[in-house]
Design an enzyme around this catalytic site. Structure first.
Site, PDB file in Angstrom:
ATOM      1  N   GLY A 104      42.559  37.059  35.873  1.00  0.00           N
ATOM      2  CA  GLY A 104      43.320  36.460  34.771  1.00  0.00           C
ATOM      3  C   GLY A 104      43.999  35.153  35.169  1.00  0.00           C
ATOM      4  O   GLY A 104      44.241  34.290  34.324  1.00  0.00           O
TER       5      GLY A 104
ATOM      6  N   GLU B 121      36.969  40.752  39.223  1.00  0.00           N
ATOM      7  CA  GLU B 121      37.109  41.984  38.430  1.00  0.00           C
ATOM      8  C   GLU B 121      36.034  43.012  38.741  1.00  0.00           C
ATOM      9  O   GLU B 121      36.258  44.214  38.646  1.00  0.00           O
ATOM     10  CB  GLU B 121      37.086  41.657  36.929  1.00  0.00           C
TER      11      GLU B 121
ATOM     12  N   ALA C 104      45.373  39.664  36.184  1.00  0.00           N
ATOM     13  CA  ALA C 104      46.100  40.560  35.285  1.00  0.00           C
ATOM     14  C   ALA C 104      46.774  41.631  36.127  1.00  0.00           C
ATOM     15  O   ALA C 104      46.339  41.915  37.243  1.00  0.00           O
ATOM     16  CB  ALA C 104      45.129  41.172  34.296  1.00  0.00           C
TER      17      ALA C 104
ATOM     18  N   GLU D 159      41.424  32.606  34.738  1.00  0.00           N
ATOM     19  CA  GLU D 159      41.219  32.469  33.282  1.00  0.00           C
ATOM     20  C   GLU D 159      42.370  31.693  32.633  1.00  0.00           C
ATOM     21  O   GLU D 159      42.156  30.874  31.743  1.00  0.00           O
ATOM     22  CB  GLU D 159      41.070  33.863  32.658  1.00  0.00           C
TER      23      GLU D 159
HETATM   24  N1  CO8 Z   1      48.182  43.151  39.865  1.00  0.00           N
HETATM   25  C1  CO8 Z   1      49.235  43.856  40.346  1.00  0.00           C
HETATM   26  N2  CO8 Z   1      49.730  43.677  41.578  1.00  0.00           N
HETATM   27  C2  CO8 Z   1      49.146  42.770  42.382  1.00  0.00           C
HETATM   28  C3  CO8 Z   1      48.052  41.992  41.931  1.00  0.00           C
HETATM   29  C4  CO8 Z   1      47.570  42.212  40.617  1.00  0.00           C
HETATM   30  N3  CO8 Z   1      46.535  41.508  40.083  1.00  0.00           N
HETATM   31  N4  CO8 Z   1      47.670  41.165  42.934  1.00  0.00           N
HETATM   32  C5  CO8 Z   1      48.517  41.400  43.960  1.00  0.00           C
HETATM   33  N5  CO8 Z   1      49.402  42.368  43.628  1.00  0.00           N
HETATM   34  C6  CO8 Z   1      50.492  42.895  44.450  1.00  0.00           C
HETATM   35  C7  CO8 Z   1      49.962  43.786  45.584  1.00  0.00           C
HETATM   36  O1  CO8 Z   1      49.702  45.083  45.105  1.00  0.00           O
HETATM   37  C8  CO8 Z   1      51.095  43.713  46.571  1.00  0.00           C
HETATM   38  O2  CO8 Z   1      52.116  44.589  46.151  1.00  0.00           O
HETATM   39  P1  CO8 Z   1      52.899  45.524  47.263  1.00  0.00           P
HETATM   40  O3  CO8 Z   1      53.603  44.509  48.128  1.00  0.00           O
HETATM   41  O4  CO8 Z   1      53.811  46.349  46.421  1.00  0.00           O
HETATM   42  O5  CO8 Z   1      51.836  46.265  47.978  1.00  0.00           O
HETATM   43  C9  CO8 Z   1      51.619  42.299  46.412  1.00  0.00           C
HETATM   44  O6  CO8 Z   1      51.137  41.856  45.137  1.00  0.00           O
HETATM   45  C10 CO8 Z   1      51.110  41.355  47.471  1.00  0.00           C
HETATM   46  O7  CO8 Z   1      49.679  41.443  47.484  1.00  0.00           O
HETATM   47  P2  CO8 Z   1      48.859  41.781  48.834  1.00  0.00           P
HETATM   48  O8  CO8 Z   1      49.664  42.584  49.777  1.00  0.00           O
HETATM   49  O9  CO8 Z   1      47.532  42.337  48.404  1.00  0.00           O
HETATM   50  O10 CO8 Z   1      48.678  40.284  49.420  1.00  0.00           O
HETATM   51  P3  CO8 Z   1      47.502  39.737  50.309  1.00  0.00           P
HETATM   52  O11 CO8 Z   1      47.919  38.375  50.745  1.00  0.00           O
HETATM   53  O12 CO8 Z   1      47.095  40.732  51.352  1.00  0.00           O
HETATM   54  O13 CO8 Z   1      46.238  39.591  49.324  1.00  0.00           O
HETATM   55  C11 CO8 Z   1      45.143  38.980  47.244  1.00  0.00           C
HETATM   56  C12 CO8 Z   1      46.268  38.671  48.236  1.00  0.00           C
HETATM   57  C13 CO8 Z   1      43.780  38.705  47.906  1.00  0.00           C
HETATM   58  C14 CO8 Z   1      45.326  38.049  46.051  1.00  0.00           C
HETATM   59  C15 CO8 Z   1      45.202  40.454  46.803  1.00  0.00           C
HETATM   60  O14 CO8 Z   1      46.524  40.756  46.381  1.00  0.00           O
HETATM   61  C16 CO8 Z   1      44.277  40.813  45.690  1.00  0.00           C
HETATM   62  O15 CO8 Z   1      43.076  40.975  45.906  1.00  0.00           O
HETATM   63  N6  CO8 Z   1      44.814  40.960  44.433  1.00  0.00           N
HETATM   64  C17 CO8 Z   1      44.066  41.382  43.289  1.00  0.00           C
HETATM   65  C18 CO8 Z   1      43.161  40.260  42.808  1.00  0.00           C
HETATM   66  C19 CO8 Z   1      42.371  40.741  41.646  1.00  0.00           C
HETATM   67  O16 CO8 Z   1      41.522  41.596  41.736  1.00  0.00           O
HETATM   68  N7  CO8 Z   1      42.613  40.148  40.462  1.00  0.00           N
HETATM   69  C20 CO8 Z   1      41.947  40.501  39.273  1.00  0.00           C
HETATM   70  C21 CO8 Z   1      42.820  41.412  38.483  1.00  0.00           C
HETATM   71  S1  CO8 Z   1      41.982  42.081  37.100  1.00  0.00           S
HETATM   72  C22 CO8 Z   1      41.991  40.852  35.984  1.00  0.00           C
HETATM   73  O17 CO8 Z   1      42.618  39.839  36.101  1.00  0.00           O
HETATM   74  C23 CO8 Z   1      41.077  41.133  34.856  1.00  0.00           C
HETATM   75  C24 CO8 Z   1      41.622  40.716  33.575  1.00  0.00           C
HETATM   76  C25 CO8 Z   1      40.938  41.569  32.588  1.00  0.00           C
HETATM   77  C26 CO8 Z   1      41.878  41.861  31.490  1.00  0.00           C
HETATM   78  C27 CO8 Z   1      41.222  42.667  30.504  1.00  0.00           C
HETATM   79  C28 CO8 Z   1      42.037  42.718  29.264  1.00  0.00           C
HETATM   80  C29 CO8 Z   1      41.274  43.107  28.064  1.00  0.00           C
END
Ligand code: CO8
Length: 254
Positions: free
Chosen positions: A105, A128, A62, A108
């Protein structure tokens, strides 16, 4: 537009397209996806959906930027992400073709699909907990039903990512394929499914999913009713006659 949509015969391929944030799933993407697929779901000429992302990410979760400053009251009054259940409820089969990250997400979303075809470079996880929350688009429920409590607890409480081989071993995904063959293989499988009678296909996936929600007796009765109802279709007559006449069937979706 956050999606790229392409028709390949009876298959509709949808590519999530927010490369700058690894296809993070925000409300706009969810709304676009549901709005695009809902009319196609009702179209007899559409037999299967393939949902895919980029080589680097199916979806990295998400959109954390969209969520980070929301209050609990915002989340509750907006019923944040409730719309994803409209995607899950589509009756046309959905294949997730996953390369790279399918996290939070993204994992999911893949689990809302009927088959997950994964590239050998894919990684799945529910991280998460590392953000101070829990899965919120069905992860605690679907993952537990799909892979069992032990593996679901491991993934959800530690946030660790698993690779395609482990995801295959624990039953999270349907098949692993070489990354450079992902879309071709997923499309072939989709074409195979789309070549069958749509009414039987819709009944089959509905009955399989029913097994996750009901006891055995109710599920078997549900299946039998669906099986009986298919004898009202032209495709049942055609499929069985074609077998007996030793020729390939031509299904019409009637
Ligand atoms: N949301 C927003 N931006 C993101 C997300 C995300 N989930 N994932 C990556 N990005 C962005 C980064 O911020 C980055 O942006 P910028 O270039 O502006 O800094 C760009 O994408 C590239 O990402 P990275 O530089 O981090 O790339 P890496 O190759 O170093 O790392 C990863 C890749 C490991 C995937 C890393 O980006 C990461 O850990 N991302 C987050 C993963 C995460 O925690 N996902 C869970 C999100 S929460 C969720 O899904 C819960 C749902 C619950 C919903 C509840 C509703 C009721």
């Amino acid at each position: 537009m956050r999606l790229k949509i392409e028709h390949v015969g009876r298959v509709v391929r949808v590519r999530l397209h927010r490369p700058e944030v690894l296809n993070a799933l925000d409300t706009e993407l969810m709304t676009e996806l549901v709005d695009a697929l809902t009319p196609l779901d009702r179209d007899r000429d559409v037999g299967c959906f393939v949902i895919t992302g980029s080589e680097r990410a199916f979806a990295a979760g998400a959109d954390i930027t969209e969520m980070s400053e929301k209050s609990a009251a915002d989340m509750m009054t907006e019923d944040f992400f409730a719309g994803w259940e409209d995607f899950a409820a589509l009756r046309t089969p959905k294949i997730a073709a996953v390369a790279g990250y399918a996290l939070g997400g993204g994992c999911e979303l893949a689990m809302m699909c009927d088959l997950i075809i994964a590239a050998d470079n894919s990684k799945f996880g529910q991280p998460e907990i590392t953000l101070g929350v829990i899965p919120g688009i069905g992860g605690t429920q679907r993952l537990t039903r799909l892979v069992g409590r032990a593996k679901a607890m491991d993934m959800i409480l530690t946030g660790r990512l698993i690779d395609a081989a482990e995801a295959d071993r624990i039953g999270l995904i349907s098949r692993v394929v070489p990354a450079d063959r992902l879309l071709a293989e997923a499309t072939e499988i989709a074409e195979q499914i789309a070549g069958y009678g749509k009414l039987a296909v819709m009944a089959a996936r509905d009955c399989v999913d029913r097994a996750l929600e009901t006891g055995l007796g109710d599920g078997i009765r549900y299946e039998r009713r669906a099986f009986h109802a298919l004898f009202a279709t032209d495709d049942q007559k055609e499929g069985m006659r074609a077998f007996l006449e030793k020729r390939p069937p031509t299904f019409t979706g009637e």
